[in-house]
Design a protein around this motif. Sequence first.
Motif, mmCIF file in Angstrom:
data_model
loop_
_atom_site.group_PDB
_atom_site.id
_atom_site.type_symbol
_atom_site.label_atom_id
_atom_site.label_comp_id
_atom_site.label_asym_id
_atom_site.label_seq_id
_atom_site.Cartn_x
_atom_site.Cartn_y
_atom_site.Cartn_z
ATOM 1 N N SER A 92 13.267 22.378 14.513
ATOM 2 C CA SER A 92 12.857 23.000 13.260
ATOM 3 C C SER A 92 13.113 24.498 13.282
ATOM 4 N N SER A 131 -0.323 22.553 3.190
ATOM 5 C CA SER A 131 0.423 21.414 3.738
ATOM 6 C C SER A 131 0.110 20.126 2.986
ATOM 7 N N ASN A 178 9.559 22.291 6.377
ATOM 8 C CA ASN A 178 9.359 23.601 7.004
ATOM 9 C C ASN A 178 10.334 24.625 6.452
ATOM 10 N N SER A 243 2.923 22.438 13.379
ATOM 11 C CA SER A 243 1.977 22.392 12.267
ATOM 12 C C SER A 243 1.198 21.073 12.289
#
Length: 310
Positions: A92, A131, A178, A243
Amino acid sequence: MTNTTSISIAKKVKKGFLSNWELYVMLLPAIAVTFVFSYIPMYGLQIAFKTTRLGANYLNGDWIGFDNFVRFFNSGWFGIIMKNTVLLSIVSYLITFPFTILLALMIFNSVNKRVAKFTQTFTYLPHLLSSVVVIGILNLFCNGETGLINILLRILGLDPISFFGRNDLVLPMYTITNLWQHVGFSAIVYLAALNSVDVSIIESARIDGANKFKIMMKIQIPWILPVIVTMLILHMGHMLNVSVDKVLLMQTDLNISASEVIGTYVYKAGIKSAQYGFATAVGLFINCINLVMLLLVNWLSKRVSDTSIF
């Protein structure tokens, strides 16, 4: 000689404090918050090496040494969790990091300033979403029954895709969300650095016939390179901190072997199962790895580019 030197240093410190006391006063709230919420809780790390009982004072637990760490290493989830955590965090970041710099360069070098401001605002706004909202939007597109993508696939006569039920799609979904959520916010730092580029150097390069690409490669990127390196070093301090809330919301029984990471494992062990000592040990282990990575990258950067955070 030593006493004289100490007295002169003390005078300089006192003079500097008195001449800038307003700035130190402004720093006091930040120092207090950091001390209360970051340093004082470190005293509780001792429960990683103690037995803990629900309802009992954890400070009175029996010392068990590294038993919690050994238990984690010997668990069947250790290899799976480490692989998933490293894969999600590194892949990521490797995709998001260059896109952030590229976006900053594109906005800074845009001819139409209105388009540049709109692009900056448009890419920044997703960072303000939680989120929960981000995964909710992802679910609108990728839900197995009502997702927009699967609806289009059915119209085209193709089989629907179980996005949240396949292990191989966890990494792409996490990376894409992301990228969409954080790339605009992260680009602000590089935009600020680009605004400090000496305009006369760019004008001289244009007079010599350099196009925008050469200006970016030969002037702008080298100019902001210390900022890029600094941001890279700082990220190493929390490289393995995936996360948790986002992964937890994406996690299902079908994709758990690809979505179970350190954060979700600690949450389940500490919050759901009340294994506070074990959860603390796992979290401490990961933070130690982050610290080693931070020190290593900082040392390498200092050796190679003379840029470091300490």
